[in-house]
Scaffold this motif. Structure first.
Motif, short mmCIF file in Angstrom:
data_model
loop_
_atom_site.label_atom_id
_atom_site.label_comp_id
_atom_site.label_asym_id
_atom_site.label_seq_id
_atom_site.Cartn_x
_atom_site.Cartn_y
_atom_site.Cartn_z
N LYS A 381 0.86 -1.22 -0.07
CA LYS A 381 0.11 0.00 0.27
C LYS A 381 1.19 1.45 0.13
N GLN A 382 1.92 1.15 0.83
CA GLN A 382 2.92 2.52 1.00
C GLN A 382 3.63 2.77 -0.60
N ARG A 383 4.18 1.46 -1.44
CA ARG A 383 4.18 2.10 -2.67
C ARG A 383 3.40 2.29 -3.28
N ALA A 384 2.22 1.86 -2.79
CA ALA A 384 1.30 2.14 -4.46
C ALA A 384 0.60 3.66 -3.90
N LEU A 385 0.71 3.79 -2.65
CA LEU A 385 1.00 5.38 -2.46
C LEU A 385 1.58 6.75 -3.22
N LYS A 386 3.16 6.16 -3.41
CA LYS A 386 3.75 7.02 -3.83
C LYS A 386 3.32 6.73 -5.25
N LYS A 387 3.39 6.14 -5.55
CA LYS A 387 3.56 5.55 -7.23
C LYS A 387 2.39 6.71 -7.66
N LEU A 388 1.00 7.42 -7.24
CA LEU A 388 0.10 7.28 -7.04
C LEU A 388 0.13 8.83 -7.08
N ALA A 389 1.28 9.59 -5.72
CA ALA A 389 1.40 10.26 -5.66
C ALA A 389 2.32 11.16 -6.56
N ALA A 390 2.89 10.11 -7.29
CA ALA A 390 4.22 11.10 -7.72
C ALA A 390 3.81 10.87 -9.87
N MET A 391 2.35 10.27 -9.90
CA MET A 391 1.77 10.94 -11.13
C MET A 391 1.73 11.69 -11.31
N THR A 392 2.17 11.94 -12.75
CA THR A 392 1.68 13.36 -13.31
C THR A 392 0.82 13.50 -13.99
N ALA A 506 6.72 4.08 -9.60
CA ALA A 506 6.50 5.63 -8.94
C ALA A 506 6.95 6.35 -10.17
N HIS A 507 8.30 5.74 -10.08
CA HIS A 507 9.59 6.48 -10.88
C HIS A 507 9.78 6.13 -12.53
N GLY A 508 9.00 4.82 -12.87
CA GLY A 508 8.33 4.76 -14.30
C GLY A 508 9.34 2.97 -14.42
N ASN A 509 9.74 2.65 -13.36
CA ASN A 509 10.22 1.98 -13.56
C ASN A 509 10.12 0.43 -13.26
N LEU A 510 11.00 -0.20 -14.48
CA LEU A 510 10.14 -2.15 -14.77
C LEU A 510 10.65 -2.73 -13.37
N LYS A 511 9.67 -2.54 -12.21
CA LYS A 511 10.66 -2.73 -10.63
C LYS A 511 9.52 -3.62 -9.98
N ASP A 512 9.53 -4.84 -9.15
CA ASP A 512 8.75 -5.09 -9.01
C ASP A 512 8.85 -4.61 -7.41
N TRP A 513 7.49 -4.09 -7.22
CA TRP A 513 6.81 -3.28 -5.92
C TRP A 513 5.85 -3.76 -5.50
N TRP A 514 5.74 -4.65 -5.85
CA TRP A 514 4.49 -5.52 -4.73
C TRP A 514 5.33 -6.44 -3.76
N THR A 515 4.35 -7.20 -2.64
CA THR A 515 4.96 -8.58 -2.38
C THR A 515 4.64 -9.66 -3.17
N ALA A 516 5.18 -10.75 -2.95
CA ALA A 516 4.36 -11.75 -3.64
C ALA A 516 3.84 -12.15 -3.31
N ALA A 517 2.43 -11.90 -2.61
CA ALA A 517 1.50 -12.34 -1.57
C ALA A 517 0.35 -11.43 -2.62
N ASP A 518 1.10 -10.30 -2.16
CA ASP A 518 -0.61 -9.08 -2.66
C ASP A 518 0.10 -9.33 -4.53
N ALA A 519 0.77 -9.67 -4.94
CA ALA A 519 0.61 -9.57 -6.30
C ALA A 519 -0.49 -10.87 -6.84
N VAL A 520 -0.10 -11.77 -6.06
CA VAL A 520 -1.56 -13.16 -6.05
C VAL A 520 -2.49 -12.35 -6.71
N LYS A 521 -2.80 -12.10 -5.12
CA LYS A 521 -3.93 -11.49 -5.24
C LYS A 521 -4.57 -10.86 -5.77
#
Ligand SMILES: [Zn+2]
Length: 654
Positions: A381-392, A506-521
């Motif tokens: 959630k924290q990383r998702a919020l960071k990405k949302l806030a950074a969206m221009t 958040a910066h547009g890099n192809l980089k996994d920011w999900w925990t494995a369990a969240d990605a599965v859900k």
């Protein structure tokens, strides 16, 4: 033909006939209730209830393969742009130093309208290109010729482009993509069902005719068409499917030049080329050159191109008049030159202020919903919020326009001007390799009636073209605007968190920011939508491809959910009453359906099911809404009705 961008999950959208934005506050006509077909119950088929009468009363004009809000607004733009181009055409050479943009637009448009000259010169301006191809005498020469064509004249074999490094979104790199096919998808070459075979046969007929128009005998054209089909079928066999191409990680295979050369040598190009023999490659290159540039050539080529791509593939019944074709081409090729002139006249600043406000309201709703998700861990959630806030946000038109210095056009030849523009764009692109990414650059022109999300920049773009009714209406009530442009804004934002865009940080890099369990859900939830849409059958035996359309369906569902919740806040604050007997909640959903109204010819509809990541219009309405509890409440949808899904069958992701 320029290298396509990997980015931008686009939202193909729609419009209604827009008188220009009036500044008087009125809600009249924001929602045209005459579009409703009262014979259909909302719970049976909301799309046909909301716009059924419109669909009946608005048959597709002969020049079009589909007709809806989107094409109507685009058609209106053609008229506006024609006016702009005719003015630009009058600008005299060298007059007033500041007129460069008008000069380019005017010159290109003038040559495009000079029918007499276009007819008289035929393919003559392409002669230097034909000579280069004819002069190929060995494998090296072939590779050079391909590289030359990739500078803009044509895109044989594969596509080349420049864009952000997926792993380092601040750096521009050279990119290669699969390509080289002159049919819309690899399946047309590989599948053997009756419908596909029919298109393939028609395609071979088209290739033959193009060769005959180039002066070949019927016998020679027969042989050459077979060669083109063989080469393209070979390319199709090594091409990935549209579904496979939706995985950005698999598409990313970074390598240095040496490694690429090594890969190429392992592939044994000499053998590959010698098997088909040089003359055959020359045949393929000649065809690509002429076929891709047919629109700039004389009427024999234009008509043949229309017969196959317009009529056979898309079902259009009549070629557009020259002025529309020319305006469309000039607007596309000189995107930002035309865009500057368009934005000056057709983008009121009021539109920008209101749209920015809506974006921030919807972002606030999204923030709250991410925090409240019951299936996501605190870390993700924290990383998702960071990405949302950074969206221009890019809105209306660019702050900084493309620099056209170095491009000179003449009033000599339409196709020559087109090649000059392509070469200019290629040089402009290639200069970027190894340089930092300019995050302010726009890839959509201001006159485009569409919107986009770019995962490598984590930004959303709403060009001036979409900030018009019925998407956006400065004089309409909030419910109508949230149902229209609000849902579009939510849609583009959600793309940052769909199965494809969600793989970028958040910066547009192809980089996994999900925990494995969240990605599965997330995947489990997404699977619900794959199954839902895979169950829709627009034609007997031809279902929507739930995998291909997943990203767009996630975005549609997210978009309408976010926007409705933003409207709820407005309702709680302002307590707007009913208009024309309809509550704001009802007006929201009717406005949502209104932007998607669309009549489509069967040929085109079937083509889009194969290649378009968006679901057909009807399902973009009925699909998401059938998952929304608020929709059930607004229209009293009851158990047993066709639109009804039991609560545990409804999908909610964002
Ligand atoms: Zn989209």
């Amino acid at each position: 033909m320029r290298g396509g961008k990997l980015v931008a999950a686009l939202l193909l959208i729609v419009f209604m006939t827009g008188c220009q934005i009036k500044m008087k506050k009125t809600t009249e006509h924001a929602l045209d209730l005459k579009n409703i077909d009262a014979a259909v119950k909302p719970g049976t088929d909301f799309y046909h209830y909301a716009v059924g009468n419109w669909l009946k009363k608005n048959p597709i004009p002969k020049e079009y393969s589909s007709w809806g809000s989107f094409s109507i607004l685009s058609e209106e733009n053609l008229h506006r742009l024609k006016g702009i181009m005719e003015e630009a055409e009058k600008v005299k050479r060298g007059e007033g130093g500041g007129e460069r943009i008008e000069q380019l637009v005017g010159d290109f448009y003038a040559t495009g309208m000079d029918e007499k000259k276009i007819e008289a010169e035929g393919t003559k301006p392409l002669q230097p290109e034909f000579d280069k191809i004819a002069g190929i005498s060995d494998t090296n020469g072939l590779v050079k010729a391909i590289a030359h064509l990739h500078r803009g004249a044509a895109g044989p074999l594969f596509n080349f482009g420049v864009g952000a490094d997926p792993a380092d979104s601040d750096l521009n790199i050279a990119q290669l993509f699969q390509g080289g096919l002159n049919l819309p998808d690899r399946d047309y070459y590989l599948k053997d069902d009756a419908a596909t075979k029919k298109v393939r046969t028609a395609y071979v007929g088209h290739v033959k005719k193009v060769f005959q128009l180039m002066g070949e005998t019927k016998q020679q054209a027969d042989r050459d068409a077979a060669v083109v089909l063989a080469i393209e079928t070979g390319l199709a066999k090594v091409s990935r499917s549209k579904v496979e191409l939706r995985d950005p990680k698999k598409n990313y295979n970074p390598m240095g030049l040496k490694q690429l050369a090594g890969l190429a040598s392992r592939f044994n190009w000499p053998l590959y080329f010698s098997e088909l023999a040089l003359p055959e490659w020359k045949t393929y290159l000649r065809f690509c050159l002429v076929n891709e540039n047919a629109g700039y050539l004389n009427s024999a080529f234009v008509n043949e191109n229309f017969e196959f791509y317009g009529r056979t593939l898309n079902g259009a019944q009549q070629l557009m008049p020259r002025w529309k074709r020319t305006v469309g081409i000039v607007s596309g090729d000189l995107d930002q030159a035309v865009g500057q002139l368009y934005a000056r006249e057709y983008f009121p600043p009021q539109a920008k202020a209101r749209a920015v406000e809506m974006v921030e309201n919807i972002r606030a709703v999204f923030r709250g919903r991410i925090k409240g998700l019951d299936w996501m861990s605190a870390a993700t959630k924290q990383r998702a919020l960071k990405k949302l806030a950074a969206m221009t946000l890019k809105i209306g038109y660019p702050d900084k326009w493309k620099d056209y210095s170095g491009l000179t056009l003449q009033r000599d030849s339409y196709i020559s001007n087109a090649l000059r523009v392509s070469e200019f764009e290629f040089r402009r692109d290639i200069k970027k390799v190894g340089k930092p990414v300019d995050r302010t650059e726009w890839y959509m022109s201001p006159q485009t009636v569409n919107a986009s999300y770019d995962p490598s920049k984590n930004d959303i773009t709403f060009p001036a073209g979409i900030l018009q009714p019925p998407f956006f209406n400065a004089t309409a009530d909030d419910a109508v605007n949230y149902g229209g442009i609000g849902s579009v804004i939510g849609h583009e934002m959600t793309h940052g968190f769909d199965d494809e865009g969600g793989k970028y940080d958040a910066h547009g890099n192809l980089k996994d920011w999900w925990t494995a369990a969240d990605a599965v859900k997330f995947k489990q939830k997404a699977k619900g939508l794959v199954d839902q849409f895979g169950g829709y059958q627009p034609f007997r035996g031809l279902a929507v491809n739930g995998e291909l359309t997943l990203g767009e369906n996630i975005a549609d569902l997210g978009g309408v959910t976010l926007s409705f919740n933003a409207l709820k806040k407005v309702i709680a604050k302002d307590h707007p009453g009913p208009i024309d007997g309809l509550k704001p909640e009802q007006r929201f959903f009717l406005a949502y359906a209104q932007v998607w109204r669309n009549n489509t010819r069967d040929e085109r509809a079937k083509l889009l099911i194969k290649v378009d990541p968006h679901s057909p219009a009807m399902y973009r309405v009925n699909g998401p809404l059938s998952n929304l509890a608020e929709f059930y409440t607004a229209f009293g949808i009851a158990t047993g009705e066709a639109m009804y899904k039991a609560p545990n069958k409804r999908v909610e992701i964002w």
